[in-house]
Motif scaffolding. Structure first.
Motif, mmCIF file in Angstrom:
data_model
loop_
_atom_site.group_PDB
_atom_site.id
_atom_site.type_symbol
_atom_site.label_atom_id
_atom_site.label_comp_id
_atom_site.label_asym_id
_atom_site.label_seq_id
_atom_site.Cartn_x
_atom_site.Cartn_y
_atom_site.Cartn_z
ATOM 1 N N TRP A 98 0.843 -1.305 -0.166
ATOM 2 C CA TRP A 98 -0.123 -0.139 -0.267
ATOM 3 C C TRP A 98 0.923 1.353 -0.499
ATOM 4 N N GLU A 99 1.639 1.125 0.811
ATOM 5 C CA GLU A 99 3.407 1.890 0.407
ATOM 6 C C GLU A 99 3.305 2.610 -0.902
ATOM 7 N N ARG A 100 3.424 1.623 -1.963
ATOM 8 C CA ARG A 100 3.833 2.279 -3.254
ATOM 9 C C ARG A 100 3.319 3.263 -4.136
ATOM 10 N N PRO A 101 3.664 3.426 -5.233
ATOM 11 C CA PRO A 101 2.877 3.891 -5.699
ATOM 12 C C PRO A 101 1.635 3.499 -7.019
ATOM 13 N N GLY A 102 0.251 3.597 -6.959
ATOM 14 C CA GLY A 102 -0.540 3.259 -7.000
ATOM 15 C C GLY A 102 -0.475 2.236 -8.336
ATOM 16 N N GLU A 103 0.500 3.080 -9.963
ATOM 17 C CA GLU A 103 0.975 2.992 -11.017
ATOM 18 C C GLU A 103 1.980 1.624 -10.993
ATOM 19 N N GLU A 104 2.274 1.700 -9.934
ATOM 20 C CA GLU A 104 3.080 0.216 -9.924
ATOM 21 C C GLU A 104 2.426 -0.612 -9.140
#
Lengths: 264, 264
Positions: B243-249
């Motif tokens: 969840w901490e990562r960018p949505g696109e990734e």
């Protein structure tokens, strides 16, 4: 009438010699022992210790872990130790996946029981398969329900392969009350612990003393006693906070917790 | 051939508008939505957003929690929202004990489904009971197995009450492969997530993308597809680190994970 047994894992850091003295002093007549503290104190010395205190050993924990490299020799030694201690049951934590698909891992347990059953019969010690909560399926036991454990028992006589039933592991199971009567004499060991939330990380050591959590004990206890179960009932609680307390206090509170859910 | 659906809970902190844009840009045609972000963006605006992007809503999470004080009105509203979004299924997390014995809590779910089924039929939205892992039995869902969920469905037509099957919750179950064919058209929603250990404290947000953990996906996927299931398959992963990562990734890695276990 069934009696209380104190499983020493409930007071993990209480030395075996103190567990035995403490139980004898408190009028407790039965203990559940674990292999590691018995080995540390010495098997023969442990046998003498419990006999001199007038205690019986209700179970020895643990065998199993059928995917481990030395599983066969280790389980044979565990049976020998249980026999020496006079324990009628060796509790089996059957092991997780060990990098195998679930169906394969379960088949491995079945063949492991087959390899051990003759030795168990020779010694008069029952291999007591413990269905463990499904949250342990990957890493500790691929046997997740009483139904699954009974299926594993089926090819063997009850004296060779039976069940350890622990309320902590089975309380949620829609089928458990219907299956306990069918398990009947297969139930070689009955243990109590309560389900408390939130679960701690790694989920192993967050159990509660009976009455502290969400398990509805009465139907489970009634069902087990209705099968004719007359061995001691152990309380076995893995709880990191409880373990920090003095052994005498843990024992006292464990007896009180037992009495709160088992009414003579 | 069944298609991938991105459940927005996999990217919990990605705003709805970006989820929809990101999915459309990535060629994803289906999304699983949650009520809270939809309410935050506005129901009518959300409906327009997904329609304008050419997306279908494969499910809406969540109804259930039958022990909560406002369960009836809240579940009726949830069905209305699912209908507005064109979601064929409302995922039901049926609620924990709410201080009731287990048998009572399960009976409460059954009567709750009975109260909601007519409205579900009127709207053409299936109440999709999700059997949840038994480690959630006390606090999130007293429906712990596919067998238990099917028993709850039985009085109702499949259009009214069905099943959400999530690999994370059922992978360990000895009976699941035998019951999926019997569930057949009851399976209204199929979700993928993997079992990774160790579990984090409170155990809710430690799931893995498909392929990252211990679930043996092929037998489960094959069994579900063999029933004729042809709706999108969602990936829904609660994972605090992800969840901490960018949505696109997250979306990119989720698509790759889906492809690693679902082979067209």
């Amino acid at each position: 009438m069934t009696e209380f047994s104190f499983n020493q894992a409930t007071a993990k850091y209480w030395p075996l010699v103190d567990v035995v003295k403490g139980c004898a002093a408190a009028g407790v007549r039965h203990v559940g022992l674990w292999r590691e503290p018995v080995a540390e104190y010495g098997l023969e010395r442990s046998v003498a210790l419990v006999q001199d205190a007038g205690l019986s050993v209700s179970s020895l924990c643990r065998g199993g872990f059928f995917g481990a490299p030395d599983w066969l020799d280790d389980n044979r030694r565990a049976l020998d130790e249980a026999a020496a201690l006079g324990a009628p049951a060796l509790v089996l934590v059957c092991g997780g996946l060990f990098d195998r698909p679930l169906a394969d891992a379960r088949a491995r347990v079945a063949s492991g029981l087959g390899a051990l059953a003759p030795h168990a019969l020779d010694l008069g010690v029952t291999l007591a398969v413990e269905p463990m909560h499904p949250m342990f399926c990957a890493d500790r036991s691929v046997v997740s329900t009483l139904a699954g454990a009974l299926a594993l028992c089926e090819p063997f006589p009850p004296e060779a392969v039976g069940i350890t039933l622990d309320t902590y592991h089975v309380w949620w199971d829609e089928r458990v009350l219907e299956l306990i009567p069918l398990a009947g004499p297969r139930i070689a060991s009955f243990q109590l612990a309560d389900w408390v939330i939130p679960l701690p990380a790694d989920v192993l050591v967050g159990r509660g003393l009976p009455g502290a959590g969400h398990v509805d004990f009465a139907p489970l206890v009634d069902a087990v006693l209705a099968t004719g179960y007359d061995r001691p009932i152990e309380v076995e609680v893995f709880n990191a906070e409880l373990w920090e307390r003095p052994g005498e206090e843990i024992l006292r509170d464990t007896i009180a917790a037992y009495r709160s859910v088992i009414h003579d």
